[in-house]
Enzyme design. Structure first.
Site, PDB file in Angstrom:
ATOM      1  N   CYS A  60     -16.741  -1.700  -2.752  1.00  0.00           N
ATOM      2  CA  CYS A  60     -16.340  -3.015  -2.239  1.00  0.00           C
ATOM      3  C   CYS A  60     -17.544  -3.963  -2.246  1.00  0.00           C
ATOM      4  CB  CYS A  60     -15.786  -2.864  -0.822  1.00  0.00           C
ATOM      5  SG  CYS A  60     -15.237  -4.436  -0.138  1.00  0.00           S
ATOM      6  N   CYS A  64     -19.928  -5.566   5.085  1.00  0.00           N
ATOM      7  CA  CYS A  64     -19.600  -5.172   6.463  1.00  0.00           C
ATOM      8  C   CYS A  64     -20.517  -4.008   6.890  1.00  0.00           C
ATOM      9  CB  CYS A  64     -18.137  -4.778   6.569  1.00  0.00           C
ATOM     10  SG  CYS A  64     -17.034  -5.987   5.794  1.00  0.00           S
ATOM     11  N   CYS A  67     -19.345  -0.304   7.299  1.00  0.00           N
ATOM     12  CA  CYS A  67     -18.346   0.273   6.402  1.00  0.00           C
ATOM     13  C   CYS A  67     -18.913   1.201   5.322  1.00  0.00           C
ATOM     14  CB  CYS A  67     -17.541  -0.837   5.740  1.00  0.00           C
ATOM     15  SG  CYS A  67     -16.151  -0.162   4.804  1.00  0.00           S
ATOM     16  N   CYS A 104       0.233   3.290   6.692  1.00  0.00           N
ATOM     17  CA  CYS A 104      -0.638   2.141   6.422  1.00  0.00           C
ATOM     18  C   CYS A 104      -1.536   2.427   5.221  1.00  0.00           C
ATOM     19  CB  CYS A 104      -1.488   1.848   7.653  1.00  0.00           C
ATOM     20  SG  CYS A 104      -2.607   0.468   7.399  1.00  0.00           S
ATOM     21  N   CYS A 135       2.625  -0.722   6.477  1.00  0.00           N
ATOM     22  CA  CYS A 135       1.505  -1.598   6.833  1.00  0.00           C
ATOM     23  C   CYS A 135       0.512  -1.523   5.679  1.00  0.00           C
ATOM     24  CB  CYS A 135       0.863  -1.096   8.129  1.00  0.00           C
ATOM     25  SG  CYS A 135      -0.607  -2.028   8.611  1.00  0.00           S
ATOM     26  N   CYS A 195      -1.265  -7.121  12.537  1.00  0.00           N
ATOM     27  CA  CYS A 195      -2.027  -6.037  13.158  1.00  0.00           C
ATOM     28  C   CYS A 195      -3.483  -6.483  13.097  1.00  0.00           C
ATOM     29  CB  CYS A 195      -1.828  -4.736  12.381  1.00  0.00           C
ATOM     30  SG  CYS A 195      -2.893  -3.400  12.944  1.00  0.00           S
TER      31      CYS A 195
HETATM   32  N1  SAM Z   1     -11.141  -4.141   2.861  1.00  0.00           N
HETATM   33  C1  SAM Z   1     -10.164  -4.521   3.793  1.00  0.00           C
HETATM   34  C2  SAM Z   1     -10.722  -5.339   4.920  1.00  0.00           C
HETATM   35  O1  SAM Z   1     -11.899  -5.233   5.238  1.00  0.00           O
HETATM   36  O2  SAM Z   1      -9.957  -6.103   5.503  1.00  0.00           O
HETATM   37  C3  SAM Z   1      -9.337  -3.384   4.340  1.00  0.00           C
HETATM   38  C4  SAM Z   1      -9.993  -2.069   4.669  1.00  0.00           C
HETATM   39  S1  SAM Z   1     -11.188  -2.088   5.989  1.00  0.00           S
HETATM   40  C5  SAM Z   1     -11.918  -0.501   5.807  1.00  0.00           C
HETATM   41  C6  SAM Z   1     -10.214  -2.058   7.457  1.00  0.00           C
HETATM   42  C7  SAM Z   1     -10.908  -2.040   8.788  1.00  0.00           C
HETATM   43  O3  SAM Z   1     -11.431  -0.737   9.050  1.00  0.00           O
HETATM   44  C8  SAM Z   1     -12.108  -2.939   8.996  1.00  0.00           C
HETATM   45  O4  SAM Z   1     -11.767  -4.255   9.270  1.00  0.00           O
HETATM   46  C9  SAM Z   1     -12.748  -2.308  10.205  1.00  0.00           C
HETATM   47  O5  SAM Z   1     -12.262  -2.909  11.382  1.00  0.00           O
HETATM   48  C10 SAM Z   1     -12.325  -0.849  10.118  1.00  0.00           C
HETATM   49  N2  SAM Z   1     -13.488   0.035   9.874  1.00  0.00           N
HETATM   50  C11 SAM Z   1     -14.149   0.184   8.705  1.00  0.00           C
HETATM   51  N3  SAM Z   1     -15.178   1.030   8.833  1.00  0.00           N
HETATM   52  C12 SAM Z   1     -15.179   1.450  10.121  1.00  0.00           C
HETATM   53  C13 SAM Z   1     -16.009   2.314  10.866  1.00  0.00           C
HETATM   54  N4  SAM Z   1     -17.066   2.916  10.324  1.00  0.00           N
HETATM   55  N5  SAM Z   1     -15.729   2.521  12.172  1.00  0.00           N
HETATM   56  C14 SAM Z   1     -14.660   1.904  12.738  1.00  0.00           C
HETATM   57  N6  SAM Z   1     -13.852   1.059  12.080  1.00  0.00           N
HETATM   58  C15 SAM Z   1     -14.101   0.820  10.790  1.00  0.00           C
HETATM   59  C1  DTB Z   2      -8.213  -0.262  11.688  1.00  0.00           C
HETATM   60  O1  DTB Z   2      -8.346  -1.097  12.612  1.00  0.00           O
HETATM   61  N1  DTB Z   2      -8.858   0.892  11.618  1.00  0.00           N
HETATM   62  C2  DTB Z   2      -8.494   1.633  10.445  1.00  0.00           C
HETATM   63  C3  DTB Z   2      -7.386   0.721   9.812  1.00  0.00           C
HETATM   64  N2  DTB Z   2      -7.395  -0.421  10.661  1.00  0.00           N
HETATM   65  C4  DTB Z   2      -7.406   0.430   8.407  1.00  0.00           C
HETATM   66  C5  DTB Z   2      -9.625   2.014   9.583  1.00  0.00           C
HETATM   67  C6  DTB Z   2     -10.674   2.834  10.258  1.00  0.00           C
HETATM   68  C7  DTB Z   2     -11.685   3.228   9.253  1.00  0.00           C
HETATM   69  C8  DTB Z   2     -12.714   4.179   9.775  1.00  0.00           C
HETATM   70  C9  DTB Z   2     -13.715   4.550   8.734  1.00  0.00           C
HETATM   71  C10 DTB Z   2     -13.122   5.220   7.523  1.00  0.00           C
HETATM   72  O2  DTB Z   2     -12.383   6.223   7.669  1.00  0.00           O
HETATM   73  O3  DTB Z   2     -13.450   4.805   6.410  1.00  0.00           O
HETATM   74 FE1  SF4 Z   3     -14.998  -3.875   2.048  1.00  0.00          FE
HETATM   75 FE2  SF4 Z   3     -15.278  -2.149   4.018  1.00  0.00          FE
HETATM   76 FE3  SF4 Z   3     -15.692  -4.722   4.472  1.00  0.00          FE
HETATM   77 FE4  SF4 Z   3     -13.165  -3.837   3.985  1.00  0.00          FE
HETATM   78  S1  SF4 Z   3     -14.473  -3.339   5.733  1.00  0.00           S
HETATM   79  S2  SF4 Z   3     -14.178  -5.641   3.129  1.00  0.00           S
HETATM   80  S3  SF4 Z   3     -13.638  -2.185   2.560  1.00  0.00           S
HETATM   81  S4  SF4 Z   3     -16.909  -3.410   3.114  1.00  0.00           S
END
Ligand code: SAM
Ligand code: DTB
Ligand code: SF4
Length: 346
Positions: A60, A64, A67, A104, A135, A195
């Site tokens: 990606c 973030c 992430c 989801c 979702c 959501c």
């Molecule tokens: N790329 C899309 C976005 O950012 O909207 C969708 C996938 S993203 C992984 C969805 C959500 O997962 C993020 O907004 C964040 O709130 C959550 N998330 C990602 N990494 C995480 C982590 N290490 N711990 C907790 N929540 C996480």
């Molecule tokens: C949300 O609020 N938490 C979920 C879902 N929406 C997509 C994602 C959590 C991701 C945790 C790290 C991972 O497994 O990559």
């Molecule tokens: Fe990309 Fe992760 Fe950010 Fe979603 S949360 S936009 S997957 S870097």
């Protein structure tokens, strides 16, 4: 006690001072208030279960800081292109058999392209046919893409604000808070349910948690579903070594979310693998009534299905759907992926 389906809470225009006062209540007073609000609006022994599937993983372009899927950090993640439809449907069938009510689909995109929307729309229709709620979380959506997903039958779109407007730029620099609000508006306009929640334990202050929840509660209308994630610390990301949030501060965040958004589903989201059963029970008491259910979140592990089913039994909690595959008792040990149970049974 009335039993209501997911509806959004009418906007009340909460002030930050009011929300801060809630955070500062003695814990037992806060829990009592949250549980009272919870019982007025929901069945206190019922939990909604959503299973996650990463349909496009890693690489990606966004930054973030939490992430594992950002291409900017060396997290050792195996990247994967968009998953074929039959694999998505297979995972959805398993989720349903395990008792999930919603499926989801998550994709590591900054924002989907036209072709991505077409492929996801097909998957949405196929998953819906199984009798599951749908979702998706695919990044930023324009009006046209939101409409197309709505037409395909997508019930919910997940797009998190993640943190307060003030702390946001410490965590993400490649898109703004306003970009996120715009996507939420497009989702709302299309007719899909929203959501939207955030992550705690990212080094933010209590004021930031106040800011996040006040912003969420004052959305017009508030999100139907509010995921509260506890940061899963991923080696290689900038937040890998951040200090843990105090457990009671996490529980307070759930309780305040419940009070501010009485009719919404508040989801105890990422981070459950690190929580013991007693902490999760306190989160339910604070008003959490939804979970991510299944061995995997997107790229990281989650509490096991067996362990969750055992926990529900012990707490007298009913899942939102009849569980078809009755589990055994909890193994009390670690499963093949090494996910611990820790309940001490057997
Ligand atoms: N790329 C899309 C976005 O950012 O909207 C969708 C996938 S993203 C992984 C969805 C959500 O997962 C993020 O907004 C964040 O709130 C959550 N998330 C990602 N990494 C995480 C982590 N290490 N711990 C907790 N929540 C996480
Ligand atoms: C949300 O609020 N938490 C979920 C879902 N929406 C997509 C994602 C959590 C991701 C945790 C790290 C991972 O497994 O990559
Ligand atoms: Fe990309 Fe992760 Fe950010 Fe979603 S949360 S936009 S997957 S870097």
């Amino acid at each position: 006690m009335s039993q209501q389906s997911a509806t959004s809470t009418p906007t009340q225009n909460w002030t930050r001072d009011e929300v801060e006062e809630l955070f500062n209540l003695p814990l037992m007073d806060l829990l009592f208030r949250a549980q009272s609000v919870h019982r007025e609006n929901h069945d206190p022994n019922k939990v909604q279960l959503s299973s996650l599937l990463s349909i496009k993983t890693g690489a990606c372009p966004e930054d973030c800081a939490y992430c594992p899927q950002s291409a900017r950090y060396k997290t050792g993640l195996k990247t994967e292109r968009l998953m074929p439809l039959d694999k998505i449907v297979e995972a959805a069938k398993t989720a349903k058999a395990n008792g999930a009510g919603r499926f989801c689909m998550g994709a590591a995109w900054r924002s989907p392209k036209d072709g991505d929307i077409e492929a996801v729309a097909e998957a949405v229709a196929a998953v819906k046919e199984l009798g599951l709620e749908t979702c998706a979380t695919l990044g930023m959506l324009n009006e046209d893409h939101a409409e197309k997903l709505n037409e395909a039958g997508l019930d919910y779109y997940n797009h998190n604000l993640d943190t307060s407007p003030e702390y946001y730029s410490e965590v993400i620099t490649t898109r703004t808070y306003d970009d996120r609000l715009e996507t939420l508006q497009n989702v709302r306009k299309s007719g899909m349910k929203v959501c939207c929640g955030g992550i705690v334990g990212m080094g933010e202050t209590e004021q930031d948690r106040v800011g996040l929840l006040t912003t969420l509660a004052n959305l017009e209308p508030a999100p139907e579903s509010v995921p509260i994630n506890n940061l899963v610390k991923i080696p290689g990301t900038p937040l890998a070594d951040i200090e843990n949030i105090d457990s009671f501060d996490f529980i307070r965040t759930i309780a305040v979310a419940r009070i501010l958004m009485p009719k919404s589903y508040v989801r105890l989201s990422a981070g459950r693998e690190e929580m013991n059963d007693e902490m999760q029970a306190m989160c339910f008491m604070a008003g959490a009534n939804s979970l991510f259910y299944g061995e995997q979140l997107l790229t990281t592990g989650n509490a096991t299905v067996n362990h969750d089913q055992h926990l529900f039994q012990r707490l007298g909690i009913n899942a939102d759907q009849q569980i078809q595959k009755q589990p055994s008792t909890c193994s009390g040990g670690k499963d093949e992926q090494g996910h611990g149970c820790g309940c001490g049974s057997n």
